[in-house]
Design an enzyme around this catalytic site. Structure first.
Site, short mmCIF file in Angstrom:
data_model
loop_
_atom_site.label_atom_id
_atom_site.label_comp_id
_atom_site.label_asym_id
_atom_site.label_seq_id
_atom_site.Cartn_x
_atom_site.Cartn_y
_atom_site.Cartn_z
CB SER A 163 -0.94 -0.04 1.21
OG SER A 163 -1.90 0.98 1.16
CG LEU A 164 1.76 5.57 2.40
CD1 LEU A 164 1.58 6.46 1.18
CD2 LEU A 164 1.26 6.28 3.66
#
Length: 763
Positions: free
Chosen positions: A387-388
């Protein structure tokens, strides 16, 4: 001694139902347990109802042949794992348990502490203290125990180990009973608990009535004894296999937003532990022959945690956010503040700098510590971002410098050595030797000075002019020769592969100026930017990206929003010739229903609509529902082709009616018929060529970001997920930590480069 049931750590096994009438009729025993005659009668009746045939079972067990001579029990070491609602005891592997037992014998002869590394050297056991300490991450120490005797209540699911002193007392009584062949021995403990050794195979523990739970519903629940077992071999506990000592590859895994990484709200440490366990199982099944031949060891996965540093006391951001948070829907707002705000923090120059500094320093710290504990390790290192976390790694990798500090021949454990000069020689060369004492007071050397920023030197009281001299010198020494001298000048639109040049020492360096031009923005940045701090890449313009202490071999992105963020930043196209300065392989792995994931390949090859590469199932086939879907698609295409073929045949038959049945035709009509037949022939050839192109698609180059290979890889959804993709959207974003298909893809990429063949196990 009372031990709470319901803890994990062993096998579910029903306790033998025994008749305790004999012991309860003994008045001395009643006095020892503090029971009254009424209690004795009530207990006796309940036990008789629960086990009417227990007396006969005792007689059958007593009729066994003469037992074997006494043999000392073999201990096994366990560690405690505490959760919010329960406590469980889990066994070490046999290899680790043997190491701890040998160390325990050594501790008895020495006064100092003995430390034993276990679980792939990720934990240290302080044998004398009986504590287990994590090596690579922060975790509260947990208790370890040398276990020989175990118990399990009627409602327990697993056997639990007794404390060591309690077990020693039991073992001593057992030894006397075996040696003298005298059974039905009773052990009474100061707290009122009683253990009766009926025979070698039947040992029970009885709790005094006063220690029973006041809320139990019936007297029968109060009188059920506990089953007692001797030795770990007498209980069916799953003892884990030991890990190979040799480490072939090291992988750092960076988490995304929030402190939890899955729907069970587990930390990055627990999720990485699951991923590591899956990889070990896959190595045993898919690389079995290579393991047996000793060609491979294992892959080590280590978690990188940056969330705690961002939300810790050092930044104070949580307190600032809490002051402005509304009191309504407090749980939802707390979740938003603790999780979703990480996206906004990363877009803030202030907190983005904190995040990238934390990730880089943590990776470098773990890498150094790993090398210290594994000095024989000579493998490569890869990075994984979820994800991030994948966006953080992408920005960092685009801003790495392939400069002289990581030239060939420089040890990887000395990543920041700029030159052979000392701090004093450097300051003398700059004419700033008067600041030597100031820097040495703070224990600064050249390596640490290279990590300092303007604010750090200002806090030391160094004026602006000397600060700029020092920073400029460090920055110039940091960059490769091509960037310092400006020897390479390329037009912004020129798209050629990055060339490798050699300096006078024979060291290779990449032409970073060319790589600067390989990212094309749709619009120019109008704000004034000091590009001297990041000579390539597309990260945030005000961020000074730190450097990693090694060159990653491969970058794996799980459920990554990289494509979306690049587009939002104004980047519409990635040059096919672009590569990361220090990393030559990149995989974008995602679940088809992941709402956060975006593709990368359309940003490189926009003129061709490429389907992502389907990740094979770890059992070597497509999932059943996907195979059925493909079969139905082929069936519909075959049906369509058959219908078109039938119509074509009918039309040809109509056009070729017998000549005698037709009136004479002139030359023009003959020409029309000939043209019609020619047209049909052209159509047939075109259709055949199209089908040939569909069956034989040439390999398409998707740029050099992954060395010319495909970048986007999609997982196969499960059958239940295909019923409603919205229902499983959130789960799809968090599925990678337990995905065996994902773990196998990583292992194949790692071991393919090591020349180790992949084996598909027989199903």
């Amino acid at each position: 001694m009372s031990h709470s049931p319901g803890e994990e750590g062993g096998l579910s096994q029903a306790a033998p139902k025994v008749n305790t009438q004999e012991q309860l009729d003994d008045p001395n025993q009643a006095a020892a347990t503090g029971t009254t005659p009424e209690d004795q009668v009530r207990v006796s009746q309940v036990v008789d109802e629960a086990s009417p045939s227990s007396t006969s079972s005792f007689e059958m067990l007593d009729m066994e042949p003469v037992p074997a001579p006494y043999q000392e029990v073999q201990p096994h070491w366990f560690f405690c794992r505490r959760a919010e609602d329960n406590t469980s005891w889990l066994p070490f592997s046999r290899e680790d348990s043997d190491k701890l037992e040998n160390a325990c014998n050594t501790v008895r002869e020495k006064e100092e502490e003995v430390v034993v590394a276990v679980d792939g050297e990720r934990y240290d056991i302080h044998v004398k203290e009986r504590k287990r300490y994590a090596v690579y991450w922060e975790q509260a120490p947990t208790e370890v125990r040398r276990c020989t005797w175990f118990y399990k209540g009627d409602k327990d699911t697993r056997f639990m180990p007794y404390p060591e002193d309690f077990s020693n007392s039991l073992e001593e009584a057992y030894m006397i009973a075996v040696t003298l062949d005298e059974w039905k021995r009773k052990l009474e403990f100061p707290n009122g608990e009683t253990i009766i050794l009926h025979n070698p195979k039947l040992i029970m523990q009885y709790q005094p009535i006063g220690l029973q739970d006041e809320w139990v519903s019936s007297p029968s629940e109060q009188t059920r004894p506990r089953t007692v077992k001797r030795g770990v071999d007498s209980i069916s506990v799953e003892i884990p296999d030991g890990e190979p000592e040799k480490v072939d590859h090291l992988v750092f895994m960076v988490h995304g937003i929030g402190p939890a990484c899955d729907l069970r709200f587990r930390s990055i440490i627990q999720c990485v532990n699951d991923f590591r366990s899956a990889s070990l199982s896959l190595l045993a099944s898919h690389y079995k022959r290579a393991q047996q031949d000793g060609k491979i060891g294992r892959v080590e996965f280590l978690p990188v945690n940056w969330h705690s540093a961002l939300h810790g006391d050092a930044t104070g951001v949580d307190e600032d956010i809490q002051r402005i948070t509304l009191p309504s829907i407090s749980r939802l707002r707390h979740f938003t503040n603790d999780t979703l705000l990480d996206l906004f923090f990363y877009n803030s120059p202030t907190y983005c700098q904190t995040i990238v500094d934390t990730v880089a320093s943590e990776i470098n710290r773990l890498h150094t510590l790993f090398k210290q504990r594994h000095p024989e390790f000579n493998g490569d290192v890869s990075v994984v971002g979820h994800s991030l976390g994948s966006l953080i790694l992408f920005d960092m990798l685009t801003n790495q410098r392939n400069g002289s500090e990581t030239r060939k021949g420089v040890p990887t454990n000395e990543p920041f050595r700029l030159s052979c000069d000392t701090l004093e020689q450097t300051l003398t060369r700059l004419g700033l030797q008067q600041y030597l004492d100031t820097l040495q007071t703070e224990n600064l050397d050249l390596e640490s000075l290279a990590l300092c920023q303007d604010g750090d030197l200002k806090d030391l009281g160094i004026p602006l002019g000397p600060r700029k001299k020092i920073l400029n010198y460090m920055r110039r020494k940091w960059l490769p020769e091509d960037c310092k001298t400006g020897a390479v000048h390329l037009a912004p639109g020129l798209q050629v592969p990055p060339q490798v040049t050699s300096d006078h020492d024979g060291n290779q360096s990449s032409e970073l100026t060319m790589q600067q031009s390989q990212f094309h923005r749709a619009q120019s940045v109008t704000s004034a930017v000091d590009y001297e701090y990041f000579d390539m890449g597309i990260g945030q313009v005000s961020i000074d990206y730190p450097q990693l202490a090694f060159h990653p071999q491969t970058f794996f992105a799980f459920g990554s929003p990289i494509g979306m963020f690049l587009t939002v930043r104004g980047l519409k196209h990635i040059d096919p010739n672009y590569t990361f300065p220090t990393c030559k392989s990149f995989y974008n792995i995602y679940h088809p229903y992941d709402p956060v994931a975006y593709r990368i390949e359309p940003m490189i090859v926009s003129e061709v609509d490429l389907e992502p590469m389907l990740i094979p199932h770890h059992k070597g086939r497509k999932r059943m529902h996907l195979e059925l879907k493909d079969s139905l698609t082929r069936m519909s295409m075959d049906l369509k082709n058959n219908v078109l073929g039938s119509l074509r045949t009918a039309w040809q038959s109509f056009a070729r009616l017998p000549v005698a049945a037709l009136p004479p035709v002139d030359e023009g009509e003959t020409t029309k018929e000939t043209n019609l037949q020619d047209t049909q022939g052209v159509c047939e050839e075109a259709e055949s060529s199209v089908s040939a192109e569909q069956t034989e698609q040439p390999e398409i180059k998707v740029g050099m970001l992954n060395g010319g290979r495909r970048i986007d890889y999609v997982l196969q959804e499960k059958p239940i997920e295909s019923f409603n993709e919205y229902l499983f959207a959130i789960q799809s974003h968090l599925c990678y930590w337990e995905s065996e298909d994902t773990a196998l893809l990583l292992l194949k990429e790692i071991y393919d480069k090591l020349g180790v063949a992949f084996e598909q196990p027989q199903q």
